[in-house]
Design an enzyme around this catalytic site. Structure first.
Site, short mmCIF file in Angstrom:
data_model
loop_
_atom_site.label_atom_id
_atom_site.label_comp_id
_atom_site.label_asym_id
_atom_site.label_seq_id
_atom_site.Cartn_x
_atom_site.Cartn_y
_atom_site.Cartn_z
N GLN A 1 1.44 -18.43 -6.05
CA GLN A 1 2.29 -19.31 -5.22
C GLN A 1 3.62 -18.64 -4.89
O GLN A 1 4.67 -19.30 -4.87
CB GLN A 1 2.52 -20.64 -5.94
N SER A 2 3.59 -17.35 -4.62
CA SER A 2 4.82 -16.60 -4.43
C SER A 2 5.57 -16.96 -3.14
O SER A 2 5.01 -16.92 -2.04
CB SER A 2 4.47 -15.11 -4.39
N ASN A 3 6.86 -17.29 -3.31
CA ASN A 3 7.74 -17.49 -2.15
C ASN A 3 8.04 -16.15 -1.48
O ASN A 3 8.18 -16.05 -0.26
CB ASN A 3 9.07 -18.11 -2.58
N CYS B 1 6.08 -13.58 -1.16
CA CYS B 1 4.99 -13.17 -0.27
C CYS B 1 5.05 -13.92 1.07
O CYS B 1 4.80 -13.32 2.12
CB CYS B 1 3.64 -13.37 -0.96
#
Ligand SMILES: *Cc1c(COP(=O)(O)O)cnc(C)c1O
Length: 345
Positions: free
Chosen positions: A75-77, A79
């Site tokens: 759930q990377s911001n 990325c």
């Protein structure tokens, strides 16, 4: 040129507002709290990564890159922001993300949904995550073999320049509104943000206590932040050097670990929504706010001081974390405190 106007496209929407959180300050009954709205940086869903990427993507362009490669958690911001910035600059983007297992069928929710909509080429790295170096090397090799010029955004030495700029922006906003900033509180993961803020404060001799609230267990983080700050100081020719002991990190609010939502986090998110109408996220800013609330209670700040809470964004993650949040709100025992795609070591 008006300060709020950006003459070139593709940059962050700066300066972001520095808002007085009057209701929250009253509720906590301690220092005067301001919220620096870096959740409003304007790219995709906003956040601190936009500020960071202004310089990272600038370096990628200067080096003639046509594809950006980046990676982090599922759930990377980071990325999402890399993918959005790459689109804006008409570059390709390949993401490698930590998945639960090799055959994991991802739910299109939160940042994964955003990255899908942004058209990113997403590679899931299964178990164990320690394979990530090899996965990344293979992505880079393949791109080069195809005639591309890839840029490894995770390894960019330019990552902390954006928050030297961010620190200057906070000081200039405080100055023009006639107050001084005593503390800045921010969530800290990799330390890119903290390193830039700290370096800015030292270089300006601003005397601001920059406090990073750690959101994941990370040994050697102080040293890593000092290294980032020193790399940045060299790039900017600042003649300032930062030692690990200069880095102020609080590790008391990590709770169950990275992305583990606990009741304090949900309460903090609710408090800020209720008092200020502002949403925090469950992984970073919610935890940093737990720290701010508790440090107010413990008298870490004096009542006559001014604290700037840096809102680093991350709101897209509220939705995939609905289940633990819902369970906490109903004060029932949660079915799980980690989302199902959390990689359990
Ligand atoms: C990445 C991130 C952080 C942490 O920033 P670092 O520079 O990695 O320490 C904090 N908040 C949000 C919302 C983030 O996405």
């Amino acid at each position: 040129m008006p300060a709020s106007h950006n003459s070139h496209s593709g940059s962050a929407n700066l300066p972001t507002p520095l808002q007085k959180a009057e209701n929250l300050s009253k509720r906590l009954g301690g220092p005067s709290i301001f919220i620096k709205r870096d959740d409003l940086t304007g790219l995709a869903f906003g956040g601190n990564k936009t500020r960071i990427l202004e310089f990272v993507m600038g370096d990628a362009k200067a080096k003639g890159a046509d594809v950006v490669v980046a990676g982090a958690g599922w759930q990377s911001n980071w990325c999402s922001q890399v993918a959005a910035a790459a689109n804006k600059l008409r570059m390709g983007v390949v993401l490698y993300k930590r998945a639960v297992s090799d055959d994991y069928d991802p739910e299109y929710d939160g940042n994964q949904l955003l990255q899908f909509l942004l058209g990113a080429d997403i590679r899931a790295v299964g178990s164990p995550w320690t394979h990530v170096g090899r996965v990344k090397a293979e992505i880079m090799e393949r791109l080069i073999a195809e005639g591309h010029h890839p840029y490894d955004a995770n390894a960019s030495p330019y990552a902390s320049i954006g928050y030297v700029n961010g620190l200057l922006e906070i000081i200039s906003q405080a100055n023009s509104n006639g107050f001084a900033v005593d503390h800045i509180v921010t969530a800290t993961g990799s330390g890119m943000t903290l390193a830039g803020l700290l370096l800015g404060s030292l270089a300006m001799n601003a005397g601001i206590d920059v406090l990073g609230v750690s959101i994941t267990p990370s040994s050697g983080l102080r040293g890593a932040v000092a290294d980032r700050a020193n790399t940045t100081a060299k790039l900017l020719d600042l003649g300032v050097s930062v030692a690990a002991k200069d880095v102020n990190i609080n590790e008391d609010y990590i709770g169950g670990g990275y992305a583990v939502v606990n009741e304090d986090v949900v309460k903090a998110i609710k408090l800020v929504a209720k008092t200020e109408g502002i949403f925090l996220d469950p992984v970073y800013t919610g935890k940093a706010m737990v720290g701010l609330i508790d440090l107010c209670r413990k008298g870490y700040f004096s009542d006559d001081e001014t604290v700037v809470f840096l809102h680093t964004g991350g709101n897209a993650a509220l939705f995939p974390y609905r289940d633990p949040i819902k369970a906490m709100l109903k004060s029932a025992k949660p079915p799980w405190v980690r989302p199902p795609w959390y990689y359990n070591e």
